[in-house]
Design a protein around this motif. Structure first.
Motif, PDB file in Angstrom:
ATOM      1  N   LEU A   7       0.826  -1.210   0.000  1.00  0.00           N
ATOM      2  CA  LEU A   7       0.000   0.000   0.000  1.00  0.00           C
ATOM      3  C   LEU A   7       0.864   1.267   0.000  1.00  0.00           C
ATOM      4  CD1 LEU A   7      -2.923  -0.898   2.436  1.00  0.00           C
ATOM      5  CD2 LEU A   7      -3.048  -0.547  -0.029  1.00  0.00           C
ATOM      6  N   ASP A   8       2.052   1.180   0.604  1.00  0.00           N
ATOM      7  CA  ASP A   8       2.949   2.350   0.618  1.00  0.00           C
ATOM      8  C   ASP A   8       3.344   2.757  -0.792  1.00  0.00           C
ATOM      9  OD1 ASP A   8       2.854   2.618   3.346  1.00  0.00           O
ATOM     10  OD2 ASP A   8       4.698   1.469   3.711  1.00  0.00           O
ATOM     11  N   ASP A   9       3.567   1.748  -1.654  1.00  0.00           N
ATOM     12  CA  ASP A   9       3.917   2.043  -3.046  1.00  0.00           C
ATOM     13  C   ASP A   9       2.741   2.724  -3.745  1.00  0.00           C
ATOM     14  OD1 ASP A   9       5.560   1.913  -5.461  1.00  0.00           O
ATOM     15  OD2 ASP A   9       4.078   0.435  -6.138  1.00  0.00           O
ATOM     16  N   LEU A  10       1.525   2.204  -3.517  1.00  0.00           N
ATOM     17  CA  LEU A  10       0.344   2.828  -4.134  1.00  0.00           C
ATOM     18  C   LEU A  10       0.180   4.258  -3.628  1.00  0.00           C
ATOM     19  CD1 LEU A  10      -2.269  -0.112  -4.030  1.00  0.00           C
ATOM     20  CD2 LEU A  10      -0.729   0.535  -5.885  1.00  0.00           C
ATOM     21  N   LYS A  11       0.375   4.456  -2.312  1.00  0.00           N
ATOM     22  CA  LYS A  11       0.271   5.802  -1.731  1.00  0.00           C
ATOM     23  C   LYS A  11       1.298   6.740  -2.360  1.00  0.00           C
ATOM     24  CE  LYS A  11      -1.536   5.291   2.903  1.00  0.00           C
ATOM     25  NZ  LYS A  11      -1.206   5.001   4.273  1.00  0.00           N
ATOM     26  N   ARG A  12       2.533   6.241  -2.477  1.00  0.00           N
ATOM     27  CA  ARG A  12       3.611   7.057  -3.042  1.00  0.00           C
ATOM     28  C   ARG A  12       3.256   7.504  -4.456  1.00  0.00           C
ATOM     29  NH1 ARG A  12       7.144   5.978  -6.461  1.00  0.00           N
ATOM     30  NH2 ARG A  12       6.892   3.729  -6.386  1.00  0.00           N
ATOM     31  N   ARG A  13       2.706   6.576  -5.243  1.00  0.00           N
ATOM     32  CA  ARG A  13       2.352   6.906  -6.622  1.00  0.00           C
ATOM     33  C   ARG A  13       1.176   7.882  -6.671  1.00  0.00           C
ATOM     34  NH1 ARG A  13       1.758   1.261  -9.320  1.00  0.00           N
ATOM     35  NH2 ARG A  13       1.146   2.513 -11.107  1.00  0.00           N
ATOM     36  N   MET A  14       0.210   7.714  -5.761  1.00  0.00           N
ATOM     37  CA  MET A  14      -0.919   8.645  -5.716  1.00  0.00           C
ATOM     38  C   MET A  14      -0.459  10.022  -5.221  1.00  0.00           C
ATOM     39  SD  MET A  14      -4.108   6.320  -4.436  1.00  0.00           S
ATOM     40  CE  MET A  14      -4.656   4.875  -5.342  1.00  0.00           C
ATOM     41  N   ASP A  15       0.503  10.033  -4.288  1.00  0.00           N
ATOM     42  CA  ASP A  15       1.098  11.306  -3.848  1.00  0.00           C
ATOM     43  C   ASP A  15       1.759  12.021  -5.018  1.00  0.00           C
ATOM     44  OD1 ASP A  15       0.359  11.250  -1.171  1.00  0.00           O
ATOM     45  OD2 ASP A  15       2.213  10.274  -0.507  1.00  0.00           O
ATOM     46  N   GLY A  16       2.375  11.234  -5.900  1.00  0.00           N
ATOM     47  CA  GLY A  16       3.005  11.810  -7.092  1.00  0.00           C
ATOM     48  C   GLY A  16       1.977  12.510  -7.970  1.00  0.00           C
ATOM     49  N   ALA A  17       0.790  11.917  -8.112  1.00  0.00           N
ATOM     50  CA  ALA A  17      -0.279  12.538  -8.904  1.00  0.00           C
ATOM     51  C   ALA A  17      -0.724  13.840  -8.252  1.00  0.00           C
ATOM     52  CB  ALA A  17      -1.463  11.581  -9.045  1.00  0.00           C
ATOM     53  N   MET A  18      -0.832  13.855  -6.916  1.00  0.00           N
ATOM     54  CA  MET A  18      -1.220  15.080  -6.199  1.00  0.00           C
ATOM     55  C   MET A  18      -0.150  16.161  -6.354  1.00  0.00           C
ATOM     56  SD  MET A  18      -4.174  15.235  -4.773  1.00  0.00           S
ATOM     57  CE  MET A  18      -3.952  16.648  -3.733  1.00  0.00           C
ATOM     58  N   ALA A  19       1.113  15.771  -6.234  1.00  0.00           N
ATOM     59  CA  ALA A  19       2.213  16.733  -6.359  1.00  0.00           C
ATOM     60  C   ALA A  19       2.223  17.345  -7.760  1.00  0.00           C
ATOM     61  CB  ALA A  19       3.545  16.052  -6.051  1.00  0.00           C
ATOM     62  N   ALA A  20       2.000  16.508  -8.770  1.00  0.00           N
ATOM     63  CA  ALA A  20       1.962  17.015 -10.148  1.00  0.00           C
ATOM     64  C   ALA A  20       0.807  17.991 -10.326  1.00  0.00           C
ATOM     65  CB  ALA A  20       1.824  15.847 -11.131  1.00  0.00           C
ATOM     66  N   LEU A  21      -0.337  17.693  -9.723  1.00  0.00           N
ATOM     67  CA  LEU A  21      -1.500  18.588  -9.807  1.00  0.00           C
ATOM     68  C   LEU A  21      -1.177  19.937  -9.170  1.00  0.00           C
ATOM     69  CD1 LEU A  21      -4.513  19.118 -10.432  1.00  0.00           C
ATOM     70  CD2 LEU A  21      -5.027  18.173  -8.176  1.00  0.00           C
ATOM     71  N   LYS A  22      -0.582  19.903  -7.990  1.00  0.00           N
ATOM     72  CA  LYS A  22      -0.258  21.159  -7.297  1.00  0.00           C
ATOM     73  C   LYS A  22       0.753  21.974  -8.099  1.00  0.00           C
ATOM     74  CE  LYS A  22      -1.638  19.621  -2.761  1.00  0.00           C
ATOM     75  NZ  LYS A  22      -1.266  19.082  -1.482  1.00  0.00           N
ATOM     76  N   THR A  23       1.714  21.290  -8.713  1.00  0.00           N
ATOM     77  CA  THR A  23       2.688  21.992  -9.555  1.00  0.00           C
ATOM     78  C   THR A  23       1.990  22.649 -10.737  1.00  0.00           C
ATOM     79  OG1 THR A  23       4.416  20.419  -8.936  1.00  0.00           O
ATOM     80  CG2 THR A  23       4.784  21.695 -10.939  1.00  0.00           C
TER      81      THR A  23
END
Length: 187
Positions: free
Chosen positions: A9-25
């Motif tokens: 689940l940590d890997d899935l979270k990390r990848r979803m965090d990446g999507a959020m970070a890209a959105l904020k950028t």
């Protein structure tokens, strides 16, 4: 294998965090009628034969709410920086004053604000798709584990975990979009 199956689940979270970070950028690059140093983050300059981020050729300041200044360190780069800003699609006309380039941020009209909110919605939809793709990858791993002997109960527990995680990130994307659209529409 299925007896002690553990989904990362940590890997899935990390990848979803990446999507959020890209959105904020992406949201930082949207003009809201107020000056923000992050507006010029995506701009690059051809400096010394290298494509260089704007913030590495000068100091970016926000002296007032509707003004951005860039103090270019090397005088020979001023024209290149000015050209990069003009071609960036920001819709701002730089004013050169010695080694300082001023970027006056014009008021956004109603039509332009609505356009910006649509762009923000498109960025959010891309982030939602990215999160759903991560969810799909997680579910594919679970389906494979189920075929390899993972019990129906364990499959249900893990798939609920993945869905809960997905729902949290989608809700976060939606609230981030609402906040950005409110900021854009604020006069």
């Amino acid at each position: 294998m299925a007896e002690n199956f553990e989904l990362d689940l940590d890997d899935l979270k990390r990848r979803m965090d990446g999507a959020m970070a890209a959105l904020k950028t992406e949201f930082h690059t949207l003009r809201t009628g107020r000056a923000a140093a992050t507006m010029v983050d995506p701009i690059t300059v051809d400096a010394y034969g290298q494509i260089t981020p704007l913030n590495q050729v000068g100091t970016i300041n926000v002296p007032e709410p509707r003004m951005l200044t860039i103090n270019v360190w090397d005088k020979s780069l001023i024209n290149k920086v000015e050209k990069a800003i003009r071609e960036s699609g920001l819709g701002i006309n730089p004013v050169v004053d010695g080694t300082v380039i001023r970027l006056p941020i014009p008021e956004l009209n109603e039509e332009r604000r609505r356009e910006m909110t649509k762009i923000a919605a498109q960025y959010s939809e891309s982030a939602r798709v990215a999160v759903r793709n991560v969810r799909r990858d997680g579910m594919d791993i679970l389906k494979k584990a189920k075929n390899d002997g993972l019990s129906e109960d364990d499959f249900k527990i893990w798939s609920d975990e993945v869905q809960t995680l997905t729902d949290e990130y989608i809700a976060s994307i939606d609230s981030t979009l609402e906040a950005k659209q409110a900021e854009i529409m604020q006069v």
